[in-house]
Design a protein around this motif. Structure first.
Motif, PDB file in Angstrom:
ATOM      1  N   ALA A 293       0.824  -1.209   0.000  1.00  0.00           N
ATOM      2  CA  ALA A 293       0.000   0.000   0.000  1.00  0.00           C
ATOM      3  C   ALA A 293       0.861   1.263   0.000  1.00  0.00           C
ATOM      4  O   ALA A 293       0.471   2.291  -0.546  1.00  0.00           O
ATOM      5  CB  ALA A 293      -0.934   0.001   1.202  1.00  0.00           C
ATOM      6  N   GLU A 294       2.034   1.175   0.610  1.00  0.00           N
ATOM      7  CA  GLU A 294       2.947   2.321   0.690  1.00  0.00           C
ATOM      8  C   GLU A 294       3.996   2.299  -0.419  1.00  0.00           C
ATOM      9  O   GLU A 294       4.878   3.146  -0.460  1.00  0.00           O
ATOM     10  CB  GLU A 294       3.654   2.335   2.056  1.00  0.00           C
ATOM     11  N   ASP A 295       3.944   1.292  -1.273  1.00  0.00           N
ATOM     12  CA  ASP A 295       4.925   1.123  -2.362  1.00  0.00           C
ATOM     13  C   ASP A 295       6.342   0.923  -1.832  1.00  0.00           C
ATOM     14  O   ASP A 295       7.306   1.343  -2.464  1.00  0.00           O
ATOM     15  CB  ASP A 295       4.885   2.318  -3.320  1.00  0.00           C
ATOM     16  N   ASP A 296       6.464   0.313  -0.657  1.00  0.00           N
ATOM     17  CA  ASP A 296       7.773   0.005  -0.078  1.00  0.00           C
ATOM     18  C   ASP A 296       8.270  -1.315  -0.655  1.00  0.00           C
ATOM     19  O   ASP A 296       7.538  -2.302  -0.673  1.00  0.00           O
ATOM     20  CB  ASP A 296       7.683  -0.114   1.454  1.00  0.00           C
ATOM     21  N   ASP A 297       9.510  -1.323  -1.121  1.00  0.00           N
ATOM     22  CA  ASP A 297      10.104  -2.524  -1.690  1.00  0.00           C
ATOM     23  C   ASP A 297      10.862  -3.264  -0.594  1.00  0.00           C
ATOM     24  O   ASP A 297      12.052  -3.013  -0.376  1.00  0.00           O
ATOM     25  CB  ASP A 297      11.039  -2.154  -2.846  1.00  0.00           C
ATOM     26  N   VAL A 298      10.153  -4.121   0.142  1.00  0.00           N
ATOM     27  CA  VAL A 298      10.773  -4.851   1.244  1.00  0.00           C
ATOM     28  C   VAL A 298      10.469  -6.338   1.136  1.00  0.00           C
ATOM     29  O   VAL A 298       9.426  -6.739   0.630  1.00  0.00           O
ATOM     30  CB  VAL A 298      10.287  -4.346   2.627  1.00  0.00           C
ATOM     31  N   LYS A 299      11.419  -7.126   1.590  1.00  0.00           N
ATOM     32  CA  LYS A 299      11.206  -8.563   1.725  1.00  0.00           C
ATOM     33  C   LYS A 299      10.963  -8.808   3.205  1.00  0.00           C
ATOM     34  O   LYS A 299      11.755  -8.371   4.049  1.00  0.00           O
ATOM     35  CB  LYS A 299      12.444  -9.333   1.253  1.00  0.00           C
ATOM     36  N   ILE A 300       9.880  -9.479   3.518  1.00  0.00           N
ATOM     37  CA  ILE A 300       9.528  -9.753   4.910  1.00  0.00           C
ATOM     38  C   ILE A 300       9.280 -11.246   5.035  1.00  0.00           C
ATOM     39  O   ILE A 300       8.540 -11.820   4.232  1.00  0.00           O
ATOM     40  CB  ILE A 300       8.254  -8.984   5.326  1.00  0.00           C
ATOM     41  N   PHE A 301       9.915 -11.877   6.008  1.00  0.00           N
ATOM     42  CA  PHE A 301       9.699 -13.299   6.208  1.00  0.00           C
ATOM     43  C   PHE A 301       9.771 -13.650   7.689  1.00  0.00           C
ATOM     44  O   PHE A 301      10.285 -12.877   8.491  1.00  0.00           O
ATOM     45  CB  PHE A 301      10.710 -14.130   5.403  1.00  0.00           C
ATOM     46  N   ALA A 302       9.221 -14.806   8.025  1.00  0.00           N
ATOM     47  CA  ALA A 302       9.187 -15.268   9.417  1.00  0.00           C
ATOM     48  C   ALA A 302       9.947 -16.576   9.544  1.00  0.00           C
ATOM     49  O   ALA A 302      10.030 -17.358   8.590  1.00  0.00           O
ATOM     50  CB  ALA A 302       7.748 -15.472   9.867  1.00  0.00           C
TER      51      ALA A 302
END
Length: 103
Positions: free
Chosen positions: A29-38
């Motif tokens: 929604a914020e156009d942030d280019d992030v990889k997020i994992f758990a």
């Protein structure tokens, strides 16, 4: 490749996986280019070595690991706010993580 990589960890990696989904939606929604994992607490060292995250966010139930991990790694390590965790507020957790990376 993503600009930033955010790793979440809890006992088994299950509850943080739900939070990852919420964070990914907030990032999109914020156009942030992030990889997020758990991952699980048992896999933290291995995942840091493989993924080279910019930050490690710990679930409140594994907050006792904070000091030991901080002594071993060169990245920010924070405990996820209990209220944000309980409410699965991905937007707030994402904002907190990105602010810590920017410091």
């Amino acid at each position: 490749m993503a600009d930033k990589t955010i790793m979440l960890a809890c006992n088994a990696g299950m509850s943080t996986s739900l939070l990852v989904n919420k964070m990914q939606k907030a990032a999109a929604a914020e156009d942030d280019d992030v990889k997020i994992f758990a991952t699980s607490a048992d896999s933290i060292d291995q995942e840091i070595e493989q993924e080279h995250p910019d930050i490690l966010m710990l679930g409140p139930q594994v907050r006792y690991l904070l000091k030991g991990i901080q002594q071993k790694v060169q990245i920010p390590v924070q405990v996820i706010d209990m209220k944000d965790y309980g409410m699965m507020n991905g937007a707030n957790v994402l904002k907190t993580a990105l602010a810590a990376i920017a410091k």
